[in-house]
Design a protein around this motif. Structure first.
Motif, PDB file in Angstrom:
ATOM      1  N   LEU A  99       0.807  -1.212   0.000  1.00 50.76           N
ATOM      2  CA  LEU A  99       0.000   0.000   0.000  1.00 50.76           C
ATOM      3  C   LEU A  99       0.844   1.268   0.000  1.00 50.76           C
ATOM      4  N   ALA A 100       2.110   1.143   0.403  1.00 52.99           N
ATOM      5  CA  ALA A 100       2.989   2.309   0.482  1.00 52.99           C
ATOM      6  C   ALA A 100       3.649   2.655  -0.855  1.00 52.99           C
ATOM      7  N   ILE A 101       3.431   1.855  -1.891  1.00 57.59           N
ATOM      8  CA  ILE A 101       4.154   2.056  -3.144  1.00 57.59           C
ATOM      9  C   ILE A 101       3.596   3.220  -3.965  1.00 57.59           C
ATOM     10  N   ALA A 102       2.299   3.287  -4.130  1.00 61.95           N
ATOM     11  CA  ALA A 102       1.706   4.325  -4.979  1.00 61.95           C
ATOM     12  C   ALA A 102       1.929   5.709  -4.382  1.00 61.95           C
ATOM     13  N   LYS A 103       2.254   6.687  -5.222  1.00 61.04           N
ATOM     14  CA  LYS A 103       2.523   8.045  -4.745  1.00 61.04           C
ATOM     15  C   LYS A 103       1.243   8.780  -4.342  1.00 61.04           C
ATOM     16  N   THR A 104       0.134   8.510  -5.051  1.00 61.61           N
ATOM     17  CA  THR A 104      -1.080   9.294  -4.838  1.00 61.61           C
ATOM     18  C   THR A 104      -2.171   8.511  -4.117  1.00 61.61           C
ATOM     19  N   ALA A 105      -2.534   7.338  -4.628  1.00 59.95           N
ATOM     20  CA  ALA A 105      -3.648   6.610  -4.021  1.00 59.95           C
ATOM     21  C   ALA A 105      -3.664   5.160  -4.476  1.00 59.95           C
ATOM     22  N   ASN A 106      -4.219   4.312  -3.610  1.00 58.45           N
ATOM     23  CA  ASN A 106      -4.535   2.927  -3.935  1.00 58.45           C
ATOM     24  C   ASN A 106      -6.054   2.817  -3.991  1.00 58.45           C
ATOM     25  N   VAL A 107      -6.590   2.539  -5.160  1.00 59.48           N
ATOM     26  CA  VAL A 107      -8.042   2.577  -5.367  1.00 59.48           C
ATOM     27  C   VAL A 107      -8.551   1.172  -5.633  1.00 59.48           C
ATOM     28  N   ASN A 108      -9.581   0.776  -4.886  1.00 59.64           N
ATOM     29  CA  ASN A 108     -10.173  -0.544  -5.044  1.00 59.64           C
ATOM     30  C   ASN A 108     -11.614  -0.400  -5.514  1.00 59.64           C
ATOM     31  N   VAL A 109     -11.998  -1.205  -6.496  1.00 60.38           N
ATOM     32  CA  VAL A 109     -13.387  -1.274  -6.943  1.00 60.38           C
ATOM     33  C   VAL A 109     -13.965  -2.587  -6.435  1.00 60.38           C
ATOM     34  N   HIS A 110     -14.986  -2.481  -5.568  1.00 60.96           N
ATOM     35  CA  HIS A 110     -15.571  -3.660  -4.916  1.00 60.96           C
ATOM     36  C   HIS A 110     -17.031  -3.799  -5.320  1.00 60.96           C
ATOM     37  N   ALA A 111     -17.459  -5.021  -5.607  1.00 62.69           N
ATOM     38  CA  ALA A 111     -18.793  -5.263  -6.153  1.00 62.69           C
ATOM     39  C   ALA A 111     -19.868  -5.403  -5.080  1.00 62.69           C
TER      40      ALA A 111
END
Length: 211
Positions: A99-111
């Motif tokens: 989770l620390a890798i992305a510079k801006t955001a980690n976005v999840n699409v959940h159904a």
């Protein structure tokens, strides 16, 4: 202007419309991460994930990941230098280091309409429980499962005659969740109104009442 760099995580066919939408946008993935091939069909032949096949067709580099602790996976993802990580039905819990890798955001699409139906098989559970509606939640990822702050939700009525497979197909083609990445805060402010109105319409549709 520099393009936003995005790494996409996904595995089943449910993730394909999201991947295709990103490929056509300013968020075209620089790397796709997916699960290993699994036995499928009567002959139990090892079959790549639909996401792997689609990514290769788009000419996007693919990283096969069994677990985040294996084979230098985190290092390879870091080397892609993503601004965003987008996750659609990947099938693995993300550790803090990922989770620390992305510079801006980690976005999840959940159904599902979180917090309802966290975890696996949300579409099946909505159908089995006879829900009048379900939907898609786009959220910021956290270490706890499906527990990060929500960006936006799209609500979809469930036809009483519809099975989980057909419902999943309808949910998968909702393009809004990842197309609105830069406008997440505006969407969050509207969530309460949208959810209440969509719930009312879904219940009236199920009960045969004109809106």
């Amino acid at each position: 202007i520099a393009m936003e760099r995005l790494v996409f995580f996904g595995s089943p066919a449910f993730a394909l419309p999201s991947l295709d939408a990103l490929v056509s946008s300013e968020f075209k993935p620089v790397l796709v991460v997916t699960q290993p091939a699994r036995p499928a069909g009567r002959g139990k032949k090892l079959t790549p994930t639909p996401v792997r096949e689609r990514a290769e067709a788009h000419g996007i580099p693919v990283r096969i990941l069994e677990s985040f602790g294996s084979g230098g996976a985190l290092g390879e993802i870091r080397s892609a230098a993503p601004d965003f990580v987008a996750v659609v039905s990947f099938g693995r819990v993300f550790p803090a280091a990922a989770l620390a890798i992305a510079k801006t955001a980690n976005v999840n699409v959940h159904a599902s309409l979180l917090p309802r139906y966290r975890g696996a098989s949300p579409v099946n559970r909505a159908v089995v429980n006879g829900d009048a509606f379900t939907g898609i939640t786009t959220m910021e990822m956290a270490e706890a499962l499906d527990a990060g702050p929500m960006y936006l939700q799209r609500i979809v009525p469930i036809d009483p005659t519809e099975n989980a497979g057909r419902l999943a197909e309808r949910l998968a083609v909702l393009r809004d969740p990842l197309e609105r990445l830069p406008r997440a805060e505006v969407a969050r402010q509207q969530l309460g109104i949208l959810i209440r109105e969509a719930e009312r319409q879904a219940l009236e549709t199920r009960d045969g009442v004109a809106p």
